[in-house]
Design a protein around this motif. Structure first.
Motif, PDB file in Angstrom:
ATOM      1  N   ASP A  69       0.838  -1.214   0.000  1.00  0.00           N
ATOM      2  CA  ASP A  69       0.000   0.000   0.000  1.00  0.00           C
ATOM      3  C   ASP A  69       0.862   1.249   0.000  1.00  0.00           C
ATOM      4  OD1 ASP A  69      -2.349  -1.506   0.112  1.00  0.00           O
ATOM      5  OD2 ASP A  69      -2.639  -1.203   2.280  1.00  0.00           O
ATOM      6  N   ARG A  70       1.894   1.261   0.851  1.00  0.00           N
ATOM      7  CA  ARG A  70       2.764   2.440   0.951  1.00  0.00           C
ATOM      8  C   ARG A  70       3.556   2.642  -0.339  1.00  0.00           C
ATOM      9  NH1 ARG A  70       0.330   5.429   2.985  1.00  0.00           N
ATOM     10  NH2 ARG A  70       2.035   6.791   2.482  1.00  0.00           N
ATOM     11  N   LEU A  71       4.021   1.549  -0.950  1.00  0.00           N
ATOM     12  CA  LEU A  71       4.735   1.671  -2.213  1.00  0.00           C
ATOM     13  C   LEU A  71       3.803   2.210  -3.306  1.00  0.00           C
ATOM     14  CD1 LEU A  71       6.856  -1.592  -2.100  1.00  0.00           C
ATOM     15  CD2 LEU A  71       7.682   0.760  -1.785  1.00  0.00           C
ATOM     16  N   SER A  72       2.551   1.788  -3.281  1.00  0.00           N
ATOM     17  CA  SER A  72       1.571   2.324  -4.229  1.00  0.00           C
ATOM     18  C   SER A  72       1.337   3.810  -3.988  1.00  0.00           C
ATOM     19  CB  SER A  72       0.234   1.571  -4.116  1.00  0.00           C
ATOM     20  OG  SER A  72       0.390   0.243  -4.554  1.00  0.00           O
ATOM     21  N   ALA A  73       1.318   4.218  -2.726  1.00  0.00           N
ATOM     22  CA  ALA A  73       1.167   5.646  -2.402  1.00  0.00           C
ATOM     23  C   ALA A  73       2.373   6.438  -2.910  1.00  0.00           C
ATOM     24  CB  ALA A  73       0.989   5.840  -0.896  1.00  0.00           C
ATOM     25  N   CYS A  74       3.556   5.851  -2.823  1.00  0.00           N
ATOM     26  CA  CYS A  74       4.742   6.517  -3.370  1.00  0.00           C
ATOM     27  C   CYS A  74       4.614   6.669  -4.885  1.00  0.00           C
ATOM     28  CB  CYS A  74       5.999   5.734  -3.025  1.00  0.00           C
ATOM     29  SG  CYS A  74       6.462   5.834  -1.277  1.00  0.00           S
ATOM     30  N   GLN A 131       6.681   4.044   8.043  1.00  0.00           N
ATOM     31  CA  GLN A 131       6.981   5.467   8.178  1.00  0.00           C
ATOM     32  C   GLN A 131       7.995   5.925   7.127  1.00  0.00           C
ATOM     33  OE1 GLN A 131       5.355   7.672  10.242  1.00  0.00           O
ATOM     34  NE2 GLN A 131       6.398   9.090   8.872  1.00  0.00           N
ATOM     35  N   LEU A 132       8.992   5.096   6.856  1.00  0.00           N
ATOM     36  CA  LEU A 132       9.975   5.460   5.831  1.00  0.00           C
ATOM     37  C   LEU A 132       9.316   5.621   4.469  1.00  0.00           C
ATOM     38  CD1 LEU A 132      13.205   3.377   6.554  1.00  0.00           C
ATOM     39  CD2 LEU A 132      12.989   5.860   6.460  1.00  0.00           C
ATOM     40  N   THR A 133       8.430   4.713   4.120  1.00  0.00           N
ATOM     41  CA  THR A 133       7.771   4.818   2.817  1.00  0.00           C
ATOM     42  C   THR A 133       6.788   5.985   2.792  1.00  0.00           C
ATOM     43  OG1 THR A 133       6.209   3.085   3.467  1.00  0.00           O
ATOM     44  CG2 THR A 133       8.115   2.405   2.148  1.00  0.00           C
ATOM     45  N   ALA A 134       6.143   6.273   3.905  1.00  0.00           N
ATOM     46  CA  ALA A 134       5.266   7.442   3.979  1.00  0.00           C
ATOM     47  C   ALA A 134       6.084   8.723   3.841  1.00  0.00           C
ATOM     48  CB  ALA A 134       4.483   7.436   5.294  1.00  0.00           C
ATOM     49  N   ASP A 135       7.253   8.766   4.481  1.00  0.00           N
ATOM     50  CA  ASP A 135       8.140   9.919   4.344  1.00  0.00           C
ATOM     51  C   ASP A 135       8.573  10.099   2.897  1.00  0.00           C
ATOM     52  OD1 ASP A 135       7.964  10.343   7.066  1.00  0.00           O
ATOM     53  OD2 ASP A 135       9.979   9.586   7.516  1.00  0.00           O
TER      54      ASP A 135
END
Length: 148
Positions: free
Chosen positions: A12-17, A83-87
Motif C-alpha cells: 500500500d505504501r509503495l503504491s502511495a509513493c 513510516q519510511l515509505t510514507a516519508d
C-alpha cells in the motif's frame, strides 16, 4: 513484515509513493502551462513515469505474493518501515533536485525488490539506503542560511 497483512501494508505504501511520483511529474508538466517542456525535463519525466510503473508492478506482486513474502526475522518494527515509505511519498513533492528524485525512486524500487525476496539482509540494506536518500532530500530541501 511477519504477517501477510504487514506485507500488504508495505505494498500500500509503495503504491502511495507511486501516486506521489505521478502527481509530482504532472505538476512539473503543468508548470509549463501548455508551453514547450525542455528536453532534459521531458527525459526526467519519462524516467520517473517508467519508475512509477515499475514501482506499481512490484507493489502488485507483493499483494499477490503477500503470504510468501513474510519475513519474521527482520527485526525492524513494521511501523518504521511504513513510516519510511510514507516519508518518501511526502518528500517526493518537496524535491528540488531532479537527481535526488530519481535516486529516491530507485531506492523505493530497491526496497520493493528486496521485500519480494523475503530475505532479511537485502531488506535491511534497502531500508538503510532509503533512509540515507531521505536524509539527502531533506538536506537539499532545507532553507539555506542567510549570508553574514
Amino acid at each position: 513484515m511477519s504477517t501477510a497483512k504487514q506485507v500488504e501494508e508495505l505494498a500500500d505504501r509503495l503504491s502511495a509513493c507511486a501516486d506521489s511520483i505521478h502527481a509530482r511529474v504532472m505538476q512539473d508538466i503543468r508548470r509549463h502551462a501548455g508551453g514547450e517542456v525542455p528536453e532534459s525535463e521531458q527525459a526526467a519525466a519519462r524516467a520517473l513515469l517508467d519508475a512509477e510503473i515499475e514501482l506499481r508492478q512490484r507493489a502488485n506482486r507483493l499483494y499477490a505474493d503477500a503470504a510468501a513474502c513474510i519475513v519474521s526475522a527482520l527485526g525492524q518494527p513494521q511501523q518504521k518501515l511504513v513510516q519510511l515509505t510514507a516519508d518518501a511519498a511526502a518528500r517526493i513533492t518537496q524535491i528540488t533536485r531532479i537527481g535526488d528524485g530519481i535516486t529516491l525512486v530507485a531506492r523505493l524500487l530497491g526496497l520493493a525488490a528486496a521485500a519480494a525476496t523475503g530475505q532479511v539482509a537485502p531488506i535491511l540494506v534497502a531500508l538503510e539506503r532509503l533512509k540515507a536518500q531521505l536524509d539527502v532530500v531533506s538536506a537539499h530541501a532545507a532553507p539555506t542560511a542567510p549570508a553574514a
